[in-house]
Design an enzyme around this catalytic site. Structure first.
Site: not given
Lengths: 366, 433
Positions: B108, B194, B323-324
């Site tokens: 959020e 990453s 996913h993200s």
């Protein structure tokens, strides 16, 4: 190696060996090939520190595709000299992980052309992990192997990666010329806490250079980031590295006969770049050319030009700087064209002549 | 490719001498087993046959999925129930709840623009706590990016994780990484990288370093997704783990989706597990929604790994969340599909029912702990927002082990600049010296 030793290559090697003798200063000491100097460096560092180990394709029983690791497997065994499957992305990653966990890997690429498969590990992991871990995880690693054009191996196996790797902060990039360079700098690279890309040259492996007793001792380490003035001169500064140093020295010899004295600077280290040595030389000679085997665009010469422009030494110049570089083409396979695609002593001679006579020709310098 | 040809030449030359003697001895003493002649190729010892067979993924039965609990939290076979003490069980469960609450709030907070990025762990909590509990805290973790429960279980606090997401001066990563790219030397967790799957060969390399230590008691666990398993790095890691015989557990979280790409488009064989035996790895396939099954699998894997027998685990799961924060998964999968995995196959529900049945947890403690977990995240977040950013000098540090003169010069220039124009900059937002 046997497959690559064509008569043409052997001829070239013997020509270079003769040249090397004629251009070197100290003739009193023992002649050593660049290959043996590299081998000594690895051997001594493995002896000194158990954390140092070698991995790559054919590095163990076969003694390395170019025999740089000769005898190391016999001496140190499977634990410290590791033959890997043919997967650059794999063994480069293994090496990076081993460095994370505290070892000091010397990762051999059979040639740097194959390092393209592993470049993510070199750039995104080796070069950046110390930073991304906020200084928690150092990556003491050496990626080494032959770089640049050899002879008759065409476009995919004849490129110089000095500019590519030196682009990236976090990496150190070294390009030795002589046996002394090879030994002193490789030892420094292995001891360095940062990741180092060590760009050798296949043609130079078999070339002998005299090495002093000091250079032969196991304490001999050269500082990373310091250039070497190979030949002093007052008319023009010639900046070069690796095998291009040989080209520059030959040209300097020829020009000396015409009364032109070149100051030849062998960079030794591409990153960090010893700009102070370049700048103070320009302040004496007021003229500059650069010689490299790589392509012109965004190359080492381009970088040096830019730094000169951005510094007060720009006002010391009496003429524009010229770059002598490899031709801006994929390396031709044809022997005749290949020879023309690399800087030759004659190209350096004409570049020097043009700069000294302040002739800004329309034609490009090779 | 020229080089490949050259290399083959090199290898061929090397083996030629050896092979001739081998061929000679085989010729005089052919290997016969049960009347079938066994070939003695260097690359394979296998029987000769006269029938031409073509193999495919249906030639073999699918690798079965090991589970301990059913969907109601009942132990299926009592001999498989792991002997885990009460505190550890509660710690496992509480970590799941803490993670779930943290995911909800930080997700959020990204939507509100407070942080730039976030990734939730919904549906995979059982994998995290089951595997983390089965490991020693000394074992080294290479995570991908969706293993936050492992970090929490290891003892990283909500505050530490939230500080990383906010990149404030208490972030041990000095605010240099995207959110959720955690790392902790203290907890033996390598900073998350990453680029996908780079951690896999690196984990094998670290395991090799452990193997070299006398009386080694540490192993390395490397988490990755079934999508990452398509990277070249993954094959290299599996093959090198096998050939170097490293103390490593390569743990695949097969959650069914790589961003929007379903596993049916990711591969055609029997998942990731089938690659293990093919490469000579010890292999386990386990129900990733069952924390106890994951615990048993990783415990066994750890025993094997410490004997330098590398292990591949494939934990089957379902990525319940997007996913993200850059993704809305309802665009490529039906809501009903998601529902099944959030209700009857939820790893949190299964473990909760098991604990309730054991009499060590109940609805009341569940409600109270969820509230506590939520509050601790909200508190950490409010504090993290107020904390200063790292000292500006930090941006020059750690590029090299020793700061090179070029960076020292720039830092000095900036220092002088800031002295002169101090009031033009929000200096109060940064840590003082």
């Amino acid at each position: 190696m046997a497959l690559k030793s064509s008569p043409a290559l052997l001829g070239m090697l013997s020509r270079i060996s003769q040249r090397a003798f004629s251009t070197s200063r100290a003739l009193t000491s023992k002649p050593v090939t660049v290959r043996d100097a590299l081998n000594q460096a690895i051997d001594e560092e493995m002896e000194r520190d158990d954390k140092v180990f070698v991995l790559g394709e054919e590095v163990a029983q076969y003694d390395g595709a170019y025999k740089v690791t000769r005898g190391l497997w016999k001496k140190y065994g499977d634990r410290r000299v590791i033959d890997t499957p043919i997967t650059e992305i794999g063994f480069a990653g293994i090496a990076v992980g081993a460095a994370f966990a505290g070892l000091k890997p010397v990762c051999e690429f059979m040639t740097f052309n194959f390092s393209m498969q592993a470049i993510d590990h070199i750039i995104n992991s080796a070069a950046k992990t110390f930073y991304m871990s906020a200084g928690g995880v150092p990556v003491p690693i050496v990626f080494r192997g032959p770089n640049g054009a050899a002879s008759g191996v065409a476009a995919q196996h004849s490129q110089c990666f000095a500019a590519w790797y030196s682009h990236c902060p976090g990496l150190k990039v070294i390009m030795p010329y002589s046996s002394e360079d090879a030994k002193g700098l490789l030892k420094a690279a292995i001891r360095d806490p940062d990741p180092v890309v060590f760009l050798e040259d296949e043609i130079m492996y078999g070339v002998q250079f005299p090495m002093s007793d000091e250079a032969l001792s196991s304490d001999f380490v050269l500082p990373i980031g310091k250039a070497k003035i190979e030949r002093e001169g007052r008319h023009i500064t010639v900046v070069c590295a690796g095998r291009a140093t040989d080209t520059a020295l030959q040209a300097a010899n020829e020009l000396a006969g015409k009364g032109i004295e070149c100051e030849v600077i062998n960079l030794r280290s591409i990153r960090p770049l010893d700009f102070d040595t370049i700048a103070s030389s320009i302040a004496r000679t007021h003229h500059l050319i650069t010689v490299e085997q790589g392509w012109p665009q965004s190359g080492i010469g381009a970088e040096i030009c830019a730094r000169v422009m951005e510094s007060p030494v720009f006002f010391e110049l009496d003429a524009p700087v010229w770059r002598v570089t490899g031709a801006d083409v994929p390396m031709p396979y044809a022997r005749s064209l290949e020879a023309l695609a690399l800087p030759r002593p004659n190209d350096v001679v004409s570049a020097v002549a043009s700069v000294l006579s302040n002739r800004i020709a329309g034609e490009a310098s090779n | 490719m020229m080089a490949r040809a050259l290399r083959n030449g090199v290898t061929f030359l090397r083996f030629n001498a050896r092979r001739s003697t081998r061929l000679f001895s085989t010729h005089t003493r052919p290997e016969i087993e049960n009347g079938i002649r066994i070939a003695e190729f260097p690359g394979a010892k296998a029987p000769y046959v006269t029938e031409l067979n073509v193999l495919n993924e249906k030639t073999y039965d699918p690798i079965p999925i090991y589970r301990v609990l059913d969907k109601n939290g009942n132990v299926l076979i009592s001999s498989e129930e792991p002997n885990i003490d009460k505190d550890t069980l509660l710690n496992m469960y509480k970590t799941m709840i803490q993670l779930y609450q943290m995911d909800k709030i930080l997700y959020e907070s990204q939507r509100q623009g407070r942080i730039s990025f976030y990734m939730t762990n919904y549906g995979e909590e059982g994998i995290h706590v089951g595997s983390a509990a089965a490991l020693s805290p000394e074992d080294l973790v290479f995570a991908q990016y969706r293993e936050t429960g492992v970090l929490l279980y290891r003892g990283m606090t909500v505050t530490e994780l939230v500080n990383q997401c906010y990149g404030n001066h208490e972030d041990s990563g000095k605010g240099r990484h995207m959110p959720v790219h955690y790392g902790s030397k203290q907890h033996n967790i390598v900073t998350i990288s990453s680029p996908l799957a780079t951690q896999m060969p690196q984990a094998v390399g670290a395991a090799y370093a452990y193997k070299r230590q006398p009386a080694n008691e540490r192993c390395v666990i490397c988490y990755f997704g079934e999508g990452a398993a398509s990277e070249g790095d993954a094959f290299a890691a599996l093959n090198f783990a096998a050939t170097l015989e490293c103390p490593v557990i390569l743990f695949c979280r097969n959650n069914g989706y790589a961003i929007s790409t379903p596993s049916s488009e990711q591969y055609r064989g029997d998942g990731i597990a089938s690659r293990g035996p093919a490469l000579g790895l010890q292999t386990i396939r386990v129900d990733g929604t069952d924390a106890l099954a994951v615990y048993n699998a990783v415990r066994r894997a750890r025993e094997l790994a410490l004997q330098n027998k590398p292990v591949l685990i494939e934990a089957m799961a379902y990525r319940v969340g997007h996913h993200s924060t850059s993704d809305d998964s309802t665009a490529y999968r039906p809501a009903e599909e998601i529902n099944k995995w959030t209700t009857e196959e939820s790893p949190i529900n299964k473990l909760r029912l098991y604990l309730e049945r054991k009499g060590i947890w109940d609805a009341e403690s569940d409600k109270a702990f969820a509230k506590e977990a939520r509050n601790s995240v909200v508190r950490s977040m409010q504090e993290a927002e107020r904390k200063q950013k790292p000292h500006w000098k930090e941006m020059f540090e750690d590029v090299y082990y020793d700061m090179p003169p070029s960076l020292q010069k720039q830092m000095k220039q900036m220092e002088e600049h800031l002295k002169k124009y101090n009031e033009k900059y929000p200096m109060n937002q940064f840590q003082p010296e």
